[in-house]
Design a protein around this motif. Structure first.
Motif, mmCIF file in Angstrom:
data_model
loop_
_atom_site.group_PDB
_atom_site.id
_atom_site.type_symbol
_atom_site.label_atom_id
_atom_site.label_comp_id
_atom_site.label_asym_id
_atom_site.label_seq_id
_atom_site.Cartn_x
_atom_site.Cartn_y
_atom_site.Cartn_z
ATOM 1 N N TYR A 1 0.839 -1.203 0.000
ATOM 2 C CA TYR A 1 0.000 0.000 0.000
ATOM 3 C C TYR A 1 0.872 1.250 0.000
ATOM 4 O O TYR A 1 1.895 1.316 0.675
ATOM 5 C CB TYR A 1 -0.902 0.030 1.242
ATOM 6 N N SER A 2 0.411 2.233 -0.762
ATOM 7 C CA SER A 2 0.961 3.578 -0.661
ATOM 8 C C SER A 2 0.043 4.363 0.268
ATOM 9 O O SER A 2 -1.158 4.483 0.016
ATOM 10 C CB SER A 2 1.016 4.238 -2.042
ATOM 11 N N VAL A 3 0.628 4.843 1.357
ATOM 12 C CA VAL A 3 -0.175 5.542 2.368
ATOM 13 C C VAL A 3 0.250 7.004 2.401
ATOM 14 O O VAL A 3 1.432 7.315 2.518
ATOM 15 C CB VAL A 3 0.019 4.915 3.764
ATOM 16 N N SER A 4 -0.726 7.897 2.301
ATOM 17 C CA SER A 4 -0.440 9.323 2.407
ATOM 18 C C SER A 4 -1.302 9.926 3.498
ATOM 19 O O SER A 4 -2.452 9.531 3.696
ATOM 20 C CB SER A 4 -0.704 10.039 1.083
ATOM 21 N N ALA A 5 -0.725 10.861 4.239
ATOM 22 C CA ALA A 5 -1.446 11.595 5.284
ATOM 23 C C ALA A 5 -1.401 13.075 4.925
ATOM 24 O O ALA A 5 -0.323 13.655 4.824
ATOM 25 C CB ALA A 5 -0.830 11.339 6.647
ATOM 26 N N ASN A 6 -2.575 13.669 4.727
ATOM 27 C CA ASN A 6 -2.672 15.056 4.297
ATOM 28 C C ASN A 6 -3.374 15.880 5.369
ATOM 29 O O ASN A 6 -4.445 15.486 5.860
ATOM 30 C CB ASN A 6 -3.461 15.155 2.985
ATOM 31 N N PRO A 7 -2.808 17.027 5.763
ATOM 32 C CA PRO A 7 -3.448 17.850 6.795
ATOM 33 C C PRO A 7 -4.713 18.532 6.255
ATOM 34 O O PRO A 7 -4.721 19.066 5.144
ATOM 35 C CB PRO A 7 -2.376 18.882 7.144
ATOM 36 N N VAL A 8 -5.777 18.487 7.069
ATOM 37 C CA VAL A 8 -7.034 19.140 6.714
ATOM 38 C C VAL A 8 -7.477 19.993 7.897
ATOM 39 O O VAL A 8 -7.631 19.485 9.022
ATOM 40 C CB VAL A 8 -8.136 18.112 6.373
ATOM 41 N N SER A 9 -7.650 21.273 7.677
ATOM 42 C CA SER A 9 -8.100 22.177 8.738
ATOM 43 C C SER A 9 -9.618 22.304 8.675
ATOM 44 O O SER A 9 -10.201 22.512 7.599
ATOM 45 C CB SER A 9 -7.477 23.571 8.565
ATOM 46 N N PHE A 10 -10.264 22.170 9.841
ATOM 47 C CA PHE A 10 -11.713 22.285 9.906
ATOM 48 C C PHE A 10 -12.121 22.808 11.281
ATOM 49 O O PHE A 10 -11.751 22.240 12.310
ATOM 50 C CB PHE A 10 -12.375 20.928 9.648
ATOM 51 N N ASP A 11 -12.816 23.931 11.264
ATOM 52 C CA ASP A 11 -13.396 24.486 12.492
ATOM 53 C C ASP A 11 -12.347 24.674 13.589
ATOM 54 O O ASP A 11 -12.556 24.341 14.752
ATOM 55 C CB ASP A 11 -14.520 23.572 12.985
ATOM 56 N N GLY A 12 -11.158 25.162 13.181
ATOM 57 C CA GLY A 12 -10.120 25.484 14.154
ATOM 58 C C GLY A 12 -9.235 24.331 14.553
ATOM 59 O O GLY A 12 -8.331 24.511 15.375
ATOM 60 N N GLU A 13 -9.462 23.149 14.015
ATOM 61 C CA GLU A 13 -8.628 22.002 14.344
ATOM 62 C C GLU A 13 -8.002 21.431 13.077
ATOM 63 O O GLU A 13 -8.511 21.631 11.970
ATOM 64 C CB GLU A 13 -9.443 20.907 15.045
ATOM 65 N N VAL A 14 -6.881 20.696 13.254
ATOM 66 C CA VAL A 14 -6.203 20.056 12.135
ATOM 67 C C VAL A 14 -6.393 18.552 12.249
ATOM 68 O O VAL A 14 -6.184 17.958 13.313
ATOM 69 C CB VAL A 14 -4.699 20.396 12.116
ATOM 70 N N TYR A 15 -6.797 17.942 11.145
ATOM 71 C CA TYR A 15 -7.004 16.505 11.080
ATOM 72 C C TYR A 15 -6.082 15.926 10.002
ATOM 73 O O TYR A 15 -5.599 16.641 9.125
ATOM 74 C CB TYR A 15 -8.465 16.168 10.743
ATOM 75 N N ALA A 16 -5.873 14.629 10.082
ATOM 76 C CA ALA A 16 -5.085 13.930 9.055
ATOM 77 C C ALA A 16 -6.024 13.129 8.176
ATOM 78 O O ALA A 16 -6.796 12.295 8.673
ATOM 79 C CB ALA A 16 -4.057 13.008 9.694
ATOM 80 N N LEU A 17 -5.980 13.409 6.888
ATOM 81 C CA LEU A 17 -6.747 12.631 5.916
ATOM 82 C C LEU A 17 -5.808 11.567 5.356
ATOM 83 O O LEU A 17 -4.889 11.864 4.606
ATOM 84 C CB LEU A 17 -7.267 13.535 4.796
ATOM 85 N N GLU A 18 -6.025 10.330 5.747
ATOM 86 C CA GLU A 18 -5.188 9.218 5.296
ATOM 87 C C GLU A 18 -5.831 8.536 4.098
ATOM 88 O O GLU A 18 -7.025 8.233 4.109
ATOM 89 C CB GLU A 18 -5.005 8.178 6.414
ATOM 90 N N ILE A 19 -5.017 8.287 3.071
ATOM 91 C CA ILE A 19 -5.491 7.590 1.872
ATOM 92 C C ILE A 19 -4.606 6.377 1.656
ATOM 93 O O ILE A 19 -3.384 6.495 1.558
ATOM 94 C CB ILE A 19 -5.463 8.508 0.639
#
Length: 360
Positions: free
Chosen positions: A87-105
């Motif tokens: 698997y190729s795994v990528s983690a992309n930062p996503v800002s929402f409502d003042g918080e940062v989340y990781a979008l993993e694909i």
């Protein structure tokens, strides 16, 4: 903590994500999975799962790219192997409502990875084959040229990076005559290199005949070549000279060699111009004319292939080559080294040179 249900309350968005071929997860700064594509249940603060490892993996991840992604607010990627899949795994930062989340694909690249491994393995085998072919090609070149009273013979072979088909040979016959030839097999790679091996053995065998002449040997090589049943795009060019040392007289024939040999002496440089058809499968009947000449005392016979830089471009390169050949103080290896220094800068093709000097 804000209500995580709000992040993916839109049923349409979830449906779209669930249909993606790649698995998608969203992870918060506490390392909890707040969404995973393919799940139908609502995820709340009370039942969130903490991410310690890739789905299906047996061991925990030593380095969590999702947490790093959130902390550094930058994208991270890695390759992971799970249960025989890649698997190729990528983690992309996503800002929402003042918080940062990781979008993993997670992308399944097993087929691509297996294909890459096969290509690397095939390339390794090919490079090994090329190295063997190159070693074999170099091993057949004759380094101990004939020692004939009153004459000096020397040669130079400079292969380019690609495995090519240039070659030379120079040897004495039983009757005292000396055979010299220079050849070029079309193309680059294992096939041309192997054909040089064939050509060397075939020429040497044919020249054992005491009645052999350049025209006869080229005719015999043509017949032998046709029996190989190679592709029609493959051909060989050869210029053959048979020298009688006692008199300096020689007979020569050409099978498509594109650069005429040169005779250098006190009267300047003159070409041995002799057209001819390559050894090939293009024509039904091939004939090769012979011409005679003499290498007088103090003269040189220079045979070479077309790998010299710019030799086909115009008169400037030819004049420069003639100027080097006419220098009185240059002879033997020193002469070839000077030509090499001047005309082999690009190394775009093999360069082969054969020099015969008559001293007395």
């Amino acid at each position: 903590m804000k209500n995580n249900k709000a992040l993916f309350s839109d049923a349409f968005s979830c449906a779209v994500l669930n249909e993606m071929p790649d698995m998608v997860r969203v992870i918060n700064s506490d390392g909890k999975v707040i969404f995973s594509s393919g799940t139908k249940k609502d995820v709340s603060d009370e039942n969130l799962e903490t991410c310690y490892k890739m789905p299906g993996a047996a061991a925990y991840c030593e380095d969590c790219i999702a947490i790093r992604c959130i902390e550094k607010e930058r994208r991270y990627t890695k390759i992971s192997r799970v249960k025989g899949k890649v698997y190729s795994v990528s983690a992309n930062p996503v800002s929402f409502d003042g918080e940062v989340y990781a979008l993993e694909i997670f992308s399944d690249i097993t087929k691509e990875s297996n294909l890459k491994d096969k290509l690397i393995s095939a390339n390794t085998r090919m490079m090994d084959d090329l190295e063997i072919a190159r070693s074999l090609q170099l091993s057949i070149l004759r380094h101990n040229l004939p020692k004939v009273q009153g004459y000096n013979f020397c040669a130079e072979f400079l292969p380019c990076e690609a495995l090519g088909g240039d070659m030379y040979d120079c040897f004495s016959m039983r009757d005292g005559r000396v055979v010299m030839y220079i050849a070029d097999v079309s193309g680059h790679g294992v096939m041309p290199a192997m054909l040089t091996v064939y050509l060397r053995q075939e020429m040497f065998a044919q020249c054992k005949d005491p009645d052999i002449t350049p025209e006869k040997v080229l005719k015999k090589i043509q017949v032998s070549f046709e029996e190989l049943n190679t592709e029609e795009s493959i051909y060989i060019t050869i210029f053959v000279v048979i020298l009688t040392p006692s008199s300096g007289e020689f007979v020569c024939a050409n099978a498509g060699h594109s650069v005429p040999p040169l005779i250098v002496g006190k009267n300047g440089v003159r070409e041995i111009f002799l057209p001819g058809t390559p050894i090939c499968r293009w024509v039904d009947k091939v004939g090769h004319k012979e011409i005679k000449g003499v290498i007088s005392k103090g003269e040189k016979l220079f045979l070479y292939t077309d790998g010299l830089d710019g030799i086909h471009i115009g008169q400037k390169s030819s004049k420069k080559l003639n100027g080097i050949l006419l220098r009185d103080k240059l002879s033997g290896k020193k002469l070839l080294n000077e030509i090499k220094k001047e005309f082999t800068q690009t190394k775009a093709d093999d360069v082969t040179m054969l020099l015969c000097e008559r001293k007395i």
